[in-house]
Write a protein that holds these residues in place. Structure first.
Motif, PDB file in Angstrom:
ATOM      1  N   TYR A 237       0.731  -1.277   0.039  1.00 26.72           N
ATOM      2  CA  TYR A 237      -0.052   0.007   0.087  1.00 26.72           C
ATOM      3  C   TYR A 237       0.893   1.347   0.090  1.00 26.72           C
ATOM      4  O   TYR A 237       1.888   1.149   0.694  1.00 26.72           O
ATOM      5  CB  TYR A 237      -0.729   0.099   1.210  1.00 26.72           C
ATOM      6  CG  TYR A 237      -2.026  -0.875   1.379  1.00 26.72           C
ATOM      7  CD1 TYR A 237      -3.262  -0.683   0.427  1.00 26.72           C
ATOM      8  CD2 TYR A 237      -1.881  -2.015   1.939  1.00 26.72           C
ATOM      9  CE1 TYR A 237      -4.176  -1.453   0.592  1.00 26.72           C
ATOM     10  CE2 TYR A 237      -2.874  -3.086   2.015  1.00 26.72           C
ATOM     11  CZ  TYR A 237      -4.027  -2.959   1.164  1.00 26.72           C
ATOM     12  OH  TYR A 237      -5.057  -3.832   1.347  1.00 26.72           O
ATOM     13  N   VAL A 238       0.402   2.489  -0.565  1.00 21.95           N
ATOM     14  CA  VAL A 238       1.170   3.586  -0.817  1.00 21.95           C
ATOM     15  C   VAL A 238       0.065   4.679  -0.375  1.00 21.95           C
ATOM     16  O   VAL A 238      -0.875   4.727  -0.970  1.00 21.95           O
ATOM     17  CB  VAL A 238       1.734   3.913  -1.933  1.00 21.95           C
ATOM     18  CG1 VAL A 238       2.379   5.140  -2.223  1.00 21.95           C
ATOM     19  CG2 VAL A 238       3.058   3.038  -2.246  1.00 21.95           C
ATOM     20  N   ALA A 239       0.600   5.524   0.601  1.00 19.49           N
ATOM     21  CA  ALA A 239      -0.240   6.832   0.697  1.00 19.49           C
ATOM     22  C   ALA A 239       0.465   8.174   0.661  1.00 19.49           C
ATOM     23  O   ALA A 239       1.690   8.317   1.060  1.00 19.49           O
ATOM     24  CB  ALA A 239      -0.919   6.696   2.277  1.00 19.49           C
ATOM     25  N   GLY A 240       0.038   8.967  -0.378  1.00 21.94           N
ATOM     26  CA  GLY A 240       0.671  10.176  -0.677  1.00 21.94           C
ATOM     27  C   GLY A 240       0.058  11.392  -0.074  1.00 21.94           C
ATOM     28  O   GLY A 240      -1.040  11.518  -0.403  1.00 21.94           O
ATOM     29  N   CYS A 241       0.660  12.032   0.931  1.00 21.39           N
ATOM     30  CA  CYS A 241      -0.031  13.212   1.412  1.00 21.39           C
ATOM     31  C   CYS A 241       0.708  14.398   1.130  1.00 21.39           C
ATOM     32  O   CYS A 241       1.676  14.848   1.443  1.00 21.39           O
ATOM     33  CB  CYS A 241      -0.280  13.224   3.009  1.00 21.39           C
ATOM     34  SG  CYS A 241      -0.826  14.408   3.953  1.00 21.39           S
ATOM     35  N   ASN A 242       0.060  15.360   0.278  1.00 19.83           N
ATOM     36  CA  ASN A 242       0.614  16.723  -0.278  1.00 19.83           C
ATOM     37  C   ASN A 242      -0.304  17.607  -0.235  1.00 19.83           C
ATOM     38  O   ASN A 242      -1.574  17.623   0.293  1.00 19.83           O
ATOM     39  CB  ASN A 242       0.701  16.291  -1.938  1.00 19.83           C
ATOM     40  CG  ASN A 242       1.464  17.501  -2.342  1.00 19.83           C
ATOM     41  OD1 ASN A 242       2.409  17.931  -1.847  1.00 19.83           O
ATOM     42  ND2 ASN A 242       1.009  17.842  -3.951  1.00 19.83           N
ATOM     43  N   ARG A 243       0.421  18.915   0.310  1.00 22.74           N
ATOM     44  CA  ARG A 243      -0.533  20.174   0.657  1.00 22.74           C
ATOM     45  C   ARG A 243      -1.104  20.623  -0.569  1.00 22.74           C
ATOM     46  O   ARG A 243      -0.962  20.270  -1.774  1.00 22.74           O
ATOM     47  CB  ARG A 243       0.457  21.066   1.279  1.00 22.74           C
ATOM     48  CG  ARG A 243       1.605  21.588   0.299  1.00 22.74           C
ATOM     49  CD  ARG A 243       2.086  22.934   0.803  1.00 22.74           C
ATOM     50  NE  ARG A 243       1.179  24.129   0.810  1.00 22.74           N
ATOM     51  CZ  ARG A 243       1.301  25.219   1.179  1.00 22.74           C
ATOM     52  NH1 ARG A 243       2.363  25.410   1.698  1.00 22.74           N
ATOM     53  NH2 ARG A 243       0.545  26.155   1.202  1.00 22.74           N
ATOM     54  N   VAL A 244      -1.921  21.413  -0.278  1.00 24.04           N
ATOM     55  CA  VAL A 244      -2.599  22.630  -1.250  1.00 24.04           C
ATOM     56  C   VAL A 244      -2.422  24.056  -1.000  1.00 24.04           C
ATOM     57  O   VAL A 244      -1.883  24.397   0.096  1.00 24.04           O
ATOM     58  CB  VAL A 244      -4.085  22.221  -1.462  1.00 24.04           C
ATOM     59  CG1 VAL A 244      -4.167  20.850  -1.991  1.00 24.04           C
ATOM     60  CG2 VAL A 244      -4.799  22.363  -0.072  1.00 24.04           C
ATOM     61  N   GLY A 245      -2.806  24.750  -1.700  1.00 28.34           N
ATOM     62  CA  GLY A 245      -2.427  26.245  -1.642  1.00 28.34           C
ATOM     63  C   GLY A 245      -1.274  26.781  -2.168  1.00 28.34           C
ATOM     64  O   GLY A 245      -0.533  26.226  -3.038  1.00 28.34           O
ATOM     65  N   VAL A 246      -0.855  28.151  -2.031  1.00 30.65           N
ATOM     66  CA  VAL A 246       0.207  28.878  -2.497  1.00 30.65           C
ATOM     67  C   VAL A 246       0.911  29.181  -1.450  1.00 30.65           C
ATOM     68  O   VAL A 246       0.509  30.074  -0.357  1.00 30.65           O
ATOM     69  CB  VAL A 246      -0.362  30.117  -3.590  1.00 30.65           C
ATOM     70  CG1 VAL A 246       0.789  30.743  -3.969  1.00 30.65           C
ATOM     71  CG2 VAL A 246      -1.432  29.492  -4.658  1.00 30.65           C
ATOM     72  N   ASP A 247       2.252  29.124  -1.381  1.00 28.00           N
ATOM     73  CA  ASP A 247       3.183  29.672  -0.452  1.00 28.00           C
ATOM     74  C   ASP A 247       3.659  30.838  -0.782  1.00 28.00           C
ATOM     75  O   ASP A 247       3.391  31.490  -1.493  1.00 28.00           O
ATOM     76  CB  ASP A 247       4.303  28.517  -0.155  1.00 28.00           C
ATOM     77  CG  ASP A 247       5.219  28.387  -1.176  1.00 28.00           C
ATOM     78  OD1 ASP A 247       5.353  29.173  -2.050  1.00 28.00           O
ATOM     79  OD2 ASP A 247       6.081  27.302  -1.172  1.00 28.00           O
ATOM     80  N   ALA A 248       4.567  31.448   0.117  1.00 27.09           N
ATOM     81  CA  ALA A 248       5.019  32.569  -0.046  1.00 27.09           C
ATOM     82  C   ALA A 248       6.088  33.117  -0.992  1.00 27.09           C
ATOM     83  O   ALA A 248       6.390  34.212  -1.261  1.00 27.09           O
ATOM     84  CB  ALA A 248       5.682  33.112   1.380  1.00 27.09           C
ATOM     85  N   ASN A 249       6.691  31.725  -1.519  1.00 24.96           N
ATOM     86  CA  ASN A 249       7.538  31.686  -2.804  1.00 24.96           C
ATOM     87  C   ASN A 249       6.609  31.757  -4.008  1.00 24.96           C
ATOM     88  O   ASN A 249       7.441  31.456  -5.055  1.00 24.96           O
ATOM     89  CB  ASN A 249       8.500  30.672  -2.537  1.00 24.96           C
ATOM     90  CG  ASN A 249       9.463  31.008  -1.635  1.00 24.96           C
ATOM     91  OD1 ASN A 249      10.016  32.113  -1.225  1.00 24.96           O
ATOM     92  ND2 ASN A 249       9.845  29.960  -0.894  1.00 24.96           N
ATOM     93  N   ASN A 250       5.361  31.771  -3.883  1.00 26.62           N
ATOM     94  CA  ASN A 250       4.539  31.902  -5.056  1.00 26.62           C
ATOM     95  C   ASN A 250       4.640  30.339  -5.589  1.00 26.62           C
ATOM     96  O   ASN A 250       4.450  30.413  -6.768  1.00 26.62           O
ATOM     97  CB  ASN A 250       4.797  33.067  -6.103  1.00 26.62           C
ATOM     98  CG  ASN A 250       3.718  33.292  -6.859  1.00 26.62           C
ATOM     99  OD1 ASN A 250       2.443  33.170  -6.309  1.00 26.62           O
ATOM    100  ND2 ASN A 250       4.064  33.532  -7.986  1.00 26.62           N
ATOM    101  N   HIS A 251       4.633  29.320  -4.996  1.00 25.18           N
ATOM    102  CA  HIS A 251       4.687  28.016  -5.442  1.00 25.18           C
ATOM    103  C   HIS A 251       3.266  27.572  -5.265  1.00 25.18           C
ATOM    104  O   HIS A 251       2.704  27.628  -4.091  1.00 25.18           O
ATOM    105  CB  HIS A 251       5.748  27.022  -4.906  1.00 25.18           C
ATOM    106  CG  HIS A 251       7.241  27.347  -5.196  1.00 25.18           C
ATOM    107  ND1 HIS A 251       7.660  27.380  -6.426  1.00 25.18           N
ATOM    108  CD2 HIS A 251       8.225  27.627  -4.490  1.00 25.18           C
ATOM    109  CE1 HIS A 251       9.026  27.819  -6.445  1.00 25.18           C
ATOM    110  NE2 HIS A 251       9.309  27.840  -5.154  1.00 25.18           N
ATOM    111  N   SER A 252       2.630  27.128  -6.277  1.00 24.59           N
ATOM    112  CA  SER A 252       1.260  26.445  -6.201  1.00 24.59           C
ATOM    113  C   SER A 252       1.179  24.854  -5.851  1.00 24.59           C
ATOM    114  O   SER A 252       1.932  24.367  -6.558  1.00 24.59           O
ATOM    115  CB  SER A 252       0.549  26.635  -7.423  1.00 24.59           C
ATOM    116  OG  SER A 252      -0.931  26.298  -7.222  1.00 24.59           O
TER     117      SER A 252
END
Length: 255
Positions: free
Chosen positions: A187-202
Motif C-alpha cells: 500500500y502507498v499513501a501520498g499526503c501533499n499540501r494545497v495552496g500557494v506559499d510565500a515563494n509563489n509555488h502552487s
C-alpha cells in the motif's frame, strides 16, 4: 490487527507560523474518530522553506503536540517538520503513537533544485515503524523519485510519502506513487499540501491512497482541502503477494 483505518490530510499551510498551523490541525483532528493512522503533509508547521528550521517550533513542542493528538485520537499521528538540532537542521518525519512512543525519520534525499542540500542534513538510513501489526515505511517528498531507497525487502506493508510537491510536477507525483505501490507490492499513501506559499509555488495536492495492485481507493480533488479515508487490509495484501509473488524474483541488491 488486519485492518488499518488511514486518514490523509490534504490541507493548506500557514507560512512560517507553527502555532497557527497547530491550531488549524487541532480543529481537523478533533473531528476524526475510529482512525489508526493520521498523516499530515511535509513541513506541516511552516511550509517548505530553506529558512524553516530557524523559524520553526522547537522539536519538543512539535512532539508534545503530536503525542497529545495521538492520545486523543487513539491513533498514530505524524508528518514532517523542519527541526533544528545540535548537528544542524533536518527535515524530520515524526510519528507519535497513542502511548507516547515516538518514531523519527530524517529525509534522505534533499531537493537540490531548491538548495535543500545546502540548508539541511541528509538522513543516514531509512526507518520501518511497526504499529498495530503493520510495518510502515515513512518517506518525505523527493525520496519518492528514488526507488532503490524505498524498495520493499519484504519488510514493510505500507509506504507513507508526505510532501510539498508543486503543481508543476504533479504528473510526476501521481505516476511515481502508483509505481511505488505496484513495484513494491505494498500500500502507498501520498499526503501533499494545497495552496500557494510565500515563494509563489502552487500546490495542487493530488493526494492518493493506493493498493498494492495500483488501484486508487482515495484521491484528493486538485487544489481543494480534503481528508482522505481508507481501510487497508493486511490479509488482502498477504493474499495478493502469495498469489502473485513477483517479489520472489527481485534482483539481489539493496541500498
Amino acid at each position: 490487527m488486519s485492518a488499518l483505518n488511514l486518514s490523509v490530510l490534504q490541507q493548506p499551510l500557514v507560512w512560517m507560523d507553527g502555532e497557527a498551523n497547530l491550531r488549524f490541525f487541532d480543529g481537523l483532528l478533533a473531528g476524526l474518530t475510529d482512525r489508526d493512522l493520521i498523516v499530515l503533509p511535509e513541513m506541516f508547521t511552516t511550509g517548505f522553506a530553506m529558512e524553516a528550521a530557524q523559524r520553526s517550533l522547537p522539536e519538543a513542542r512539535v512532539i508534545e503536540w503530536l503525542r497529545e493528538k495521538a492520545a486523543q485520537a487513539n491513533a498514530m499521528v505524524g508528518g514532517s517538520a523542519a527541526i533544528q538540532t545540535e548537528q544542524g537542521a533536518v527535515n524530520r518525519f515524526l510519528l507519535a503513537e497513542p502511548d507516547g512512543t515516538l518514531h523519527r525519520y530524517d529525509k534522505r534525499h534533499l531537493f537540490r533544485m531548491a538548495g535543500e542540500h545546502q540548508h539541511y542534513l541528509a538522513g543516514e538510513r531509512r526507518e520501518i515503524v511497526t504499529f498495530r501489526g503493520w510495518r510502515i515505511l515513512p518517506q518525505i517528498c523527493y525520496d519518492l523519485r528514488f526507488p532503490v531507497f524505498s524498495r520493499n525487502r519484504d519488510d514493510y506493508d505500507l509506504a507513507l510519502y508526505v510532501a510539498n510537491w508543486p503543481q508543476a510536477r504533479s504528473a510526476h507525483w501521481q505516476a511515481l506513487l502508483l509505481a511505488r505501490a505496484i513495484e513494491n507490492q505494498a500500500y502507498v499513501a501520498g499526503c501533499n499540501r494545497v495552496g500557494v506559499d510565500a515563494n509563489n509555488h502552487s500546490y495542487s495536492g493530488d493526494s492518493r491512497i493506493i493498493t498494492p495492485q495500483g488501484e486508487i481507493v482515495a484521491a484528493g480533488e486538485p487544489h481543494q482541502p480534503a481528508i482522505l479515508n481508507a481501510q487497508l487490509s493486511l490479509e488482502t495484501l498477504r493474499e495478493y503477494r502469495e498469489r502473485f509473488p513477483a517479489w520472489r524474483d527481485a534482483d539481489d541488491f539493496h541500498f
